[in-house]
Motif scaffolding. Structure first.
Motif, mmCIF file in Angstrom:
data_model
loop_
_atom_site.group_PDB
_atom_site.id
_atom_site.type_symbol
_atom_site.label_atom_id
_atom_site.label_comp_id
_atom_site.label_asym_id
_atom_site.label_seq_id
_atom_site.Cartn_x
_atom_site.Cartn_y
_atom_site.Cartn_z
ATOM 1 N N TYR A 56 -5.953 29.056 72.639
ATOM 2 C CA TYR A 56 -5.175 30.201 71.467
ATOM 3 C C TYR A 56 -5.518 30.585 69.795
ATOM 4 C CZ TYR A 56 -1.140 30.694 67.837
ATOM 5 O OH TYR A 56 -1.250 31.288 67.406
ATOM 6 N N THR A 62 -2.503 35.537 69.104
ATOM 7 C CA THR A 62 -2.631 35.567 70.895
ATOM 8 C C THR A 62 -3.222 34.350 71.827
ATOM 9 O OG1 THR A 62 -4.564 35.970 71.815
ATOM 10 C CG2 THR A 62 -2.212 37.720 70.673
ATOM 11 N N LYS A 124 2.759 33.891 79.322
ATOM 12 C CA LYS A 124 4.083 34.277 78.078
ATOM 13 C C LYS A 124 5.630 34.280 78.929
ATOM 14 C CE LYS A 124 2.990 37.144 75.737
ATOM 15 N NZ LYS A 124 2.655 38.163 74.576
ATOM 16 N N SER A 125 6.319 35.189 79.920
ATOM 17 C CA SER A 125 7.243 34.829 80.086
ATOM 18 C C SER A 125 7.822 34.054 80.294
ATOM 19 C CB SER A 125 7.052 36.361 81.334
ATOM 20 O OG SER A 125 8.786 36.509 81.122
ATOM 21 N N LEU A 129 7.680 34.018 75.834
ATOM 22 C CA LEU A 129 7.528 34.057 73.997
ATOM 23 C C LEU A 129 6.923 35.714 73.785
ATOM 24 C CD1 LEU A 129 4.744 31.053 74.378
ATOM 25 C CD2 LEU A 129 6.212 31.404 72.641
ATOM 26 N N GLU A 130 8.200 36.129 74.406
ATOM 27 C CA GLU A 130 8.067 37.955 74.323
ATOM 28 C C GLU A 130 7.479 38.601 73.195
ATOM 29 O OE1 GLU A 130 9.174 38.870 77.012
ATOM 30 O OE2 GLU A 130 9.905 36.681 77.244
ATOM 31 N N GLU A 132 4.562 39.455 70.405
ATOM 32 C CA GLU A 132 2.700 40.084 70.786
ATOM 33 C C GLU A 132 2.425 38.681 70.319
ATOM 34 O OE1 GLU A 132 0.914 42.049 72.851
ATOM 35 O OE2 GLU A 132 2.457 42.533 73.359
ATOM 36 N N LEU A 139 3.823 27.861 70.436
ATOM 37 C CA LEU A 139 3.278 27.572 72.092
ATOM 38 C C LEU A 139 3.020 26.003 72.532
ATOM 39 C CD1 LEU A 139 2.079 29.034 74.479
ATOM 40 C CD2 LEU A 139 -0.302 28.888 73.075
#
Length: 154
Positions: A56, A62, A124-125, A129-130, A132, A139
């Motif tokens: 991370y 991100t 992410k999907s 975690l939609e 950016e 997380l």
């Protein structure tokens, strides 16, 4: 002349004896300055052990990379079942799963499993975690809830 050389050596000795730091310290400082945290999550699926590792980036908020390792517990399997497993490519069961970008089969006779690399957008999907950008805590919470695993951040 000798006195001058001895004087110079004595004067330079503290500088020659000073260490510049260990290689481990330099690597630790580099990681800290790069802002990358490693999140390691472990879980037990009943049939095996699951380990998810996520890099991370704190600066960009991100995921920079992520992978999953699943190792099957074969201690209760018969020798015939183990011999059957030896002939299998365990990555075949992930061939149509778009969540992973690569798969490496672990099949050495006593250890059976897969080492997978996540497609970050799909991960992410999967974790819902939609956004950016998201925090490391968000997380960790998403992984722990979705994968029923316990995470540690380093």
């Amino acid at each position: 002349m000798r006195k001058i050389l001895i004087g110079l050596l004595i004067g330079a000795a503290p500088f020659m004896l000073t260490a510049c730091g260990s290689k481990a310290d330099k690597e630790k400082d580099k990681k800290e300055s790069s802002g990358v945290k490693t999140i390691t999550c472990a879980g037990d699926t009943g049939e095996g052990k699951l380990t998810v590792t996520v890099k991370y980036n704190e600066k960009t908020k991100t995921i920079s990379s992520s992978g999953m390792n699943y190792t099957l517990d074969v201690s209760s399997y018969s020798e015939e079942e183990i011999n059957t497993l030896k002939g299998l490519d365990l990555c075949d069961s992930f061939a149509n799963d778009e969540t992973f970008s690569s798969c490496k089969s672990i099949n050495d006779g006593s250890n059976f499993g897969v080492d997978l690399t996540y497609d970050i957008a799909k991960l992410k999907s999967e974790l819902y975690l939609e956004k950016e950008e998201f925090s490391a805590d968000e997380l960790v919470k998403a992984i722990e809830e979705e994968m029923d695993a316990k995470c540690e951040v380093k």
